[in-house]
Write a protein that holds these residues in place. Structure first.
Motif, short mmCIF file in Angstrom:
data_model
loop_
_atom_site.label_atom_id
_atom_site.label_comp_id
_atom_site.label_asym_id
_atom_site.label_seq_id
_atom_site.Cartn_x
_atom_site.Cartn_y
_atom_site.Cartn_z
N UNK A 4 0.83 -1.22 0.00
CA UNK A 4 0.00 0.00 0.00
C UNK A 4 0.86 1.26 0.00
N UNK A 5 1.93 1.25 0.80
CA UNK A 5 2.82 2.41 0.84
C UNK A 5 3.52 2.63 -0.49
N UNK A 6 3.95 1.53 -1.11
CA UNK A 6 4.62 1.63 -2.41
C UNK A 6 3.67 2.22 -3.44
N UNK A 7 2.41 1.77 -3.42
CA UNK A 7 1.41 2.31 -4.34
C UNK A 7 1.17 3.80 -4.09
N UNK A 19 10.20 11.32 -12.06
CA UNK A 19 10.61 10.11 -12.78
C UNK A 19 11.37 9.16 -11.87
N UNK A 20 11.71 9.59 -10.66
CA UNK A 20 12.40 8.72 -9.73
C UNK A 20 12.17 9.17 -8.29
N UNK A 21 12.19 8.19 -7.37
CA UNK A 21 11.98 8.49 -5.95
C UNK A 21 12.69 7.40 -5.16
N UNK A 22 13.46 7.80 -4.13
CA UNK A 22 14.14 6.84 -3.27
C UNK A 22 13.68 7.08 -1.84
N UNK A 23 13.26 5.99 -1.17
CA UNK A 23 12.70 6.09 0.18
C UNK A 23 13.42 5.12 1.09
N UNK A 24 13.77 5.58 2.28
CA UNK A 24 14.33 4.71 3.31
C UNK A 24 13.34 4.71 4.46
N UNK A 25 12.86 3.51 4.81
CA UNK A 25 11.85 3.38 5.86
C UNK A 25 12.16 2.16 6.69
N UNK A 26 12.31 2.33 7.99
CA UNK A 26 12.60 1.22 8.90
C UNK A 26 13.81 0.41 8.45
N UNK A 27 14.83 1.08 7.98
CA UNK A 27 16.05 0.40 7.56
C UNK A 27 15.98 -0.23 6.18
N UNK A 28 14.83 -0.20 5.55
CA UNK A 28 14.67 -0.72 4.19
C UNK A 28 14.74 0.44 3.20
#
Length: 144
Positions: A4-7, A19-28
């Protein structure tokens, strides 16, 4: 990271024209990229609605096309600093010609002309941060 978060992030990218997005969440760490071509749009209706709300009446000229920024980023009018700009006022452009580059999240996005015409006005400066919907160029359509 939940699907759901990815969507949600993918939808946010689409809404903002990224055109691009980088996310760091809970070490991932996750990186989302879209290969869809960036399209130049005429000034979105929201811009005109804001102008009307402020009491500004935009000048209408049926032969003038406003090329608006499809994203938030840094505008570059030439490939490298000090080089000749892609286009300047009075230049003829053909559909597909590069007008400028917008850097968003370290990605370079070429903004191209959607139809033939002549650059009537360059509305933003080199190195300027532009918002979504900001008019970058005004192009006078070629006479048919």
């Amino acid at each position: 990271m939940e699907e759901n978060n990815i969507r949600k992030y993918a939808q946010l990218m689409k809404e903002l024209g990224l055109t691009g997005l980088e996310i760091t969440e809970d070490g991932n760490k996750i990186r989302l990229e879209r290969s869809e071509g960036v399209k130049v749009v005429e000034a979105p209706p929201a811009v005109h609605e804001i102008q009307k709300a402020k009491g500004d009446t935009p000048k209408t000229d049926k032969d003038l096309i406003e090329v608006a920024s499809p994203m938030v980023g840094v505008l570059y009018l030439s490939f490298k600093e000090g080089e000749k700009p892609f286009v300047k006022e009075g230049d003829s452009v053909k559909k597909g010609d590069v007008l400028c580059i917008i850097e968003a999240m370290k990605l370079m996005n070429e903004i191209t002309a959607e139809q033939d015409g002549v650059i009537a006005e360059v509305c933003a400066g080199n190195g300027e941060v532009v918002d979504y919907g900001r008019v970058l160029f005004k192009i006078r359509r070629n006479e048919a």
